[in-house]
Design an enzyme around this catalytic site. Structure first.
Site, PDB file in Angstrom:
ATOM      1  N   THR A 272       0.840  -1.193   0.000  1.00  0.00           N
ATOM      2  CA  THR A 272       0.000   0.000   0.000  1.00  0.00           C
ATOM      3  C   THR A 272       0.876   1.244   0.000  1.00  0.00           C
ATOM      4  O   THR A 272       2.035   1.208   0.442  1.00  0.00           O
ATOM      5  CB  THR A 272      -0.885   0.080   1.257  1.00  0.00           C
ATOM      6  OG1 THR A 272      -0.039   0.262   2.408  1.00  0.00           O
ATOM      7  CG2 THR A 272      -1.739  -1.150   1.428  1.00  0.00           C
ATOM      8  N   ASP A 273       0.332   2.355  -0.477  1.00  0.00           N
ATOM      9  CA  ASP A 273       0.953   3.629  -0.155  1.00  0.00           C
ATOM     10  C   ASP A 273       0.807   3.810   1.354  1.00  0.00           C
ATOM     11  O   ASP A 273      -0.041   3.183   1.989  1.00  0.00           O
ATOM     12  CB  ASP A 273       0.266   4.769  -0.913  1.00  0.00           C
ATOM     13  CG  ASP A 273       1.157   5.992  -1.054  1.00  0.00           C
ATOM     14  OD1 ASP A 273       2.120   6.121  -0.262  1.00  0.00           O
ATOM     15  OD2 ASP A 273       0.901   6.821  -1.934  1.00  0.00           O
ATOM     16  N   TRP A 274       1.631   4.662   1.922  1.00  0.00           N
ATOM     17  CA  TRP A 274       1.673   4.785   3.390  1.00  0.00           C
ATOM     18  C   TRP A 274       0.343   5.327   3.914  1.00  0.00           C
ATOM     19  O   TRP A 274      -0.025   6.462   3.660  1.00  0.00           O
ATOM     20  CB  TRP A 274       2.840   5.674   3.793  1.00  0.00           C
ATOM     21  CG  TRP A 274       4.076   4.893   4.160  1.00  0.00           C
ATOM     22  CD1 TRP A 274       4.756   4.976   5.331  1.00  0.00           C
ATOM     23  CD2 TRP A 274       4.759   3.903   3.387  1.00  0.00           C
ATOM     24  NE1 TRP A 274       5.823   4.092   5.333  1.00  0.00           N
ATOM     25  CE2 TRP A 274       5.841   3.426   4.155  1.00  0.00           C
ATOM     26  CE3 TRP A 274       4.545   3.346   2.125  1.00  0.00           C
ATOM     27  CZ2 TRP A 274       6.716   2.440   3.704  1.00  0.00           C
ATOM     28  CZ3 TRP A 274       5.416   2.369   1.664  1.00  0.00           C
ATOM     29  CH2 TRP A 274       6.485   1.924   2.449  1.00  0.00           C
TER      30      TRP A 274
ATOM     31  N   GLY B 130      -2.434   3.824   3.004  1.00  0.00           N
ATOM     32  CA  GLY B 130      -3.347   3.635   1.874  1.00  0.00           C
ATOM     33  C   GLY B 130      -4.271   2.440   2.000  1.00  0.00           C
ATOM     34  O   GLY B 130      -4.922   2.059   1.027  1.00  0.00           O
TER      35      GLY B 130
END
Length: 782
Positions: free
Chosen positions: A229-231, A233
């Site tokens: 995931t994006d941080w 996300g």
């Protein structure tokens, strides 16, 4: 078949679940009793951003010194695959030397609109160019044994409400534009890790989108790596795992581990799915740790700085050079004006903010070069505002020189992660200065800094425009070499420069309202729109001048490749970027007038000629057919055009193609505006027909109670606590701007757009879910 079946069989359910989330902000979870180490993932993408102290994702706290290479928007102008491989390798070496297993980059989202605040991190408006450059950068990074992590998959085209916005895009545009670059990156670059985006795509969060993940990434592209995931996300951890996400970052303090354990025990999630995810992650951990354990080579930072200079030189674009005013001659007296000459803008802001080992500036480099520099004046206040003394001093100096170098650009507050630009203009004080200078002097060279397209009302009134983009830490030396003629500029634009923002195809729809961002322009973005609709532009896609000239000849076309001869007919050695465009001459499907399908960069000495070849790829003649959910080729005549830019075609010929002629769903009567590329006024009916469904309301329901997937920004419509929280963030943003901290001011917007669900997770439980329930209850009282 699980590669690490023996290890996984020894793990408890709780241990497996714990591996699916970070151990802290930048590291995975270690399980010491089984010999499973932790690995570090950290930001790129144009250098290493490893924070030595307190960790954060948005660039507030400094990282260790590292080489700051030019960002992707700059490197893309090189059109140089070998250079991207080199830069990737150099960054990978620095990452490996710091025991970093995964470098978070490159970013290759499509530049849908010039106002996207993060365009400086992305390559191009064209998926073929973006994908090829990304693939080579990935190869370079991974040649060092660590993992690259292309991002953000997918359709992350704006910063406004990026953590919750629903990007509504038709399937054909999704496949031809927003995913095609990722396809090249995955299939040719073979990354070991890939990052999903925060946003939704057609009502499903990207991280949970089974169409993007299972059907396309895994089944169609045969991706074998890890998805992270994006941080912050992650929305629903279990849905993410089912879609094919292995790793959630950063740590949530065990909050989402429990969700996974509960889902397995209730039967909602099969433990075999969890085992497969653990297996993929273990493969990444053991492969990269083996490399890092064997890494002994020390990094030569001076050598890396030299490569940063070389990368900047190869990527800068000479947009205009009337009368051959550049390169400058040593006997000419030169006035240097503009704050950016002494205080370079060399990178963007946010999670990609590199702490450089050193920074070259143009003033030092030019004044020490042997050029007759008679003086420097700041000329304008960097962040706007009129100070007549600065302008008047610049005008006085200008009258004493033969040539004026004026350094203009976008400041640090103009483009950054977390917020989009408000317009395409430079600050008014800069425009006023250059306007006044043109009234008192004829020989003006504008040197630009910035990571995305700008309007240039001064373009007709100055002799030359050299765009340095964001040059990285070696940008000052690179500018010196081009201005003095020590290096022949070879960069060409990887994006179109419109005359004005209102001409952009997505301008009426960008950045969306509150809940959705509707891509009503469909496939017509960038040159695909301007070239098809015949709208004049300031500088076309692929444009860039040289200090020499090139002649094209002897075009040959086969079923597999296009070849032709390029000759340097000037007096200086130089490089030319030849571009191949393909045009369907009688299509029954609406299509752009022509599309980039190949390119090559060739170095030629004066009077030298070479025959070059461009291969025709698998999608050279294709369009994405939504009726069959696959790529189709129409039989008929296609014109193959070779040129120096999209508007400077030198050679062309036609060839007949036998296609599959599959039935399609496009009807000229039903999609009249799309066939005419008249996309500025697409109504609901035509857009919904193209989508195949009715999208959600683009605005928030201001009367509904706020929940976990809503944001602080929505508190503006509430009374009491909701409004107070919103105003605190806005006031903090304005205060930081006022005290001269634009980077931190932009980063505050990250908080404004954060969903409430992420607050307990980002705080690792220090703000508990129960506390958030109480906050939401108070917000919803009014």
């Amino acid at each position: 078949m699980l590669k690490y079946k023996d290890i996984i069989s020894e793990m408890t359910l709780e241990e497996k679940a714990s591996m699916m989330s970070g151990g802290n902000f930048w590291n995975t979870t270690a399980i010491d009793r089984l010999g499973i180490p932790s690995i570090m993932l950290t930001d790129g993408p144009h250098g290493l951003r490893k924070q030595g102290g307190k960790a954060d994702h948005i660039g507030l706290n400094k990282s260790i010194p590292a080489t700051c290479f030019p960002p992707a928007a700059t490197l893309a102008n090189s059109w140089d695959l070998e250079l991207l491989d080199d830069v990737g390798r150099y960054i990978g070496k620095e990452a490996a030397s710091e025991q970093v297993s995964v470098l978070l980059g490159p970013g290759l989202n499509i530049k849908r609109n010039p106002l996207c605040g993060r365009n400086f991190e992305y390559f191009s408006e064209d998926p073929y160019l973006s994908g090829k450059l990304a693939a080579y950068m990935i190869k370079g990074i991974q040649s060092t044994g660590i993992s690259a992590c292309p991002k953000h998959y997918a359709v992350n085209s704006q910063e406004h409400m990026r953590m919750t916005i629903d990007e509504v895009v038709d399937e054909r545009a999704l496949r031809e534009l927003y995913l095609e670059g990722f396809r090249y990156a995955v299939e040719e670059g073979k990354p070991k890790t890939l990052m999903t985006s925060y946003n939704k795509v057609n009502s499903q969060y990207a991280n949970e989108n089974t169409h993007l993940m299972q059907e396309i990434l895994y089944d169609e592209w045969n991706y074998e790596g890890v998805v992270v995931t994006d941080w912050g996300g992650n929305n629903d951890r279990v849905k993410g795992l089912l879609a094919g996400n292995q790793l959630e970052m950063p740590s949530t303090g065990g909050i989402t581990d429990k969700e996974i354990v509960d889902a397995v025990r209730s039967g909602e999630l099969s433990e075999s799915v969890l085992d497969e995810s653990v297996d993929r992650l273990l493969n990444l951990i053991f492969e990269t740790r083996k490399t890092l354990n064997e890494t002994t080579e020390e990094v030569d930072m001076e050598k890396h700085h030299s490569k940063a200079i070389d990368a900047a030189r190869r990527s800068m674009v000479l947009l205009k050079n009337e009368g051959g005013i550049l390169p400058l001659q040593s006997e000419q007296s030169v006035a240097i004006i503009g704050d950016f000459a002494k205080n370079p803008r060399y990178q963007g802001a946010g999670s990609s903010l590199i702490n450089p080992t050193k920074v070259d500036n143009a003033w030092d480099q030019l004044s020490q070069s042997g050029l007759t520099v008679i003086g420097y004046e700041q000329g304008f206040k960097r962040f706007g505002g009129r100070i007549n003394t600065l302008k008047n001093n610049a005008l006085k100096l200008a009258k004493q020189a033969d040539v004026i170098l004026v350094f203009l650009g976008l400041d640090e507050g103009s483009e950054a992660e977390g917020s989009d630009r408000e317009n395409m203009r430079l600050r008014e004080n800069q425009l006023e200065l250059v306007s006044e200078l043109t009234k008192v002097h004829e020989y003006i060279v504008v040197v630009l800094s910035g990571g995305s397209a700008i309007e240039m009302p001064f373009a007709k009134n100055v002799k030359a425009i050299l765009h340095g983009y964001l040059g990285g830490q070696g940008g000052g030396s690179a500018l010196r070499d081009i201005i003095l003629g020590n290096y022949n500029p070879s960069g060409k634009l990887a994006e179109t420069y419109p005359l004005k923002y209102e001409d952009v195809s997505s301008a009426p729809y960008y950045p969306g309202l509150e809940a959705t961002s509707e891509h009503r322009e469909s496939i017509y973005i960038g040159y695909r729109y301007f070239d098809t609709k015949k709208i004049p532009v300031l500088f076309p896609f692929g444009h860039g001048l040289s200090y020499t000239e090139f002649h094209y000849d002897a075009l040959k076309i086969t079923d597999q490749f296009v070849s032709f001869t390029i000759k340097n007919i000037g007096s200086k050695a130089g490089e030319e970027i030849a571009q191949l465009y393909i045009k369907a001459l009688a299509s029954t499907v609406f299509r752009p007038n022509k599309e980039l399908k190949g390119f090559i960069k060739v170095y030629l000495e004066a009077n030298e000629s070479k025959e070059v070849t461009i291969d025709l790829g698998e999608h050279a003649f294709s369009y994405y057919n939504t009726l069959i959910n696959g790529w189709s080729v129409e039989s008929g005549s296609y014109e193959l055009q070779v040129g120096s830019s999209i508007d400077d075609i030198r050679l062309s010929d036609t060839m007949e193609i036998k296609g599959d002629d599959a039935e399609h769903s496009y009807d000229q009567a039903l999609h009249e505006k799309y066939y005419a590329a008249d996309v500025h006024n697409i109504n609901d009916q035509e857009f919904h027909q193209l989508l195949g469904y009715t999208p959600p309301n683009p605005s928030w329901d201001r009367k509904k109670k706020l929940g976990y997937n809503d944001t602080i920004a929505q508190g503006r419509y509430k009374k009491g606590l909701g409004k107070v929280l919103y105003l605190i963030v806005i006031l903090a943003n304005k205060f930081l701007f006022l005290i001269g901290k634009p980077l931190q001011a932009n980063n505050v917007m990250f908080i404004k757009n954060m969903p409430f669900r992420q607050i307990p997770r980002f705080s690792q439980g220090k703000i508990s879910k129960r506390m958030m329930d109480r906050v939401l209850k108070l917000i919803n009282l009014w």
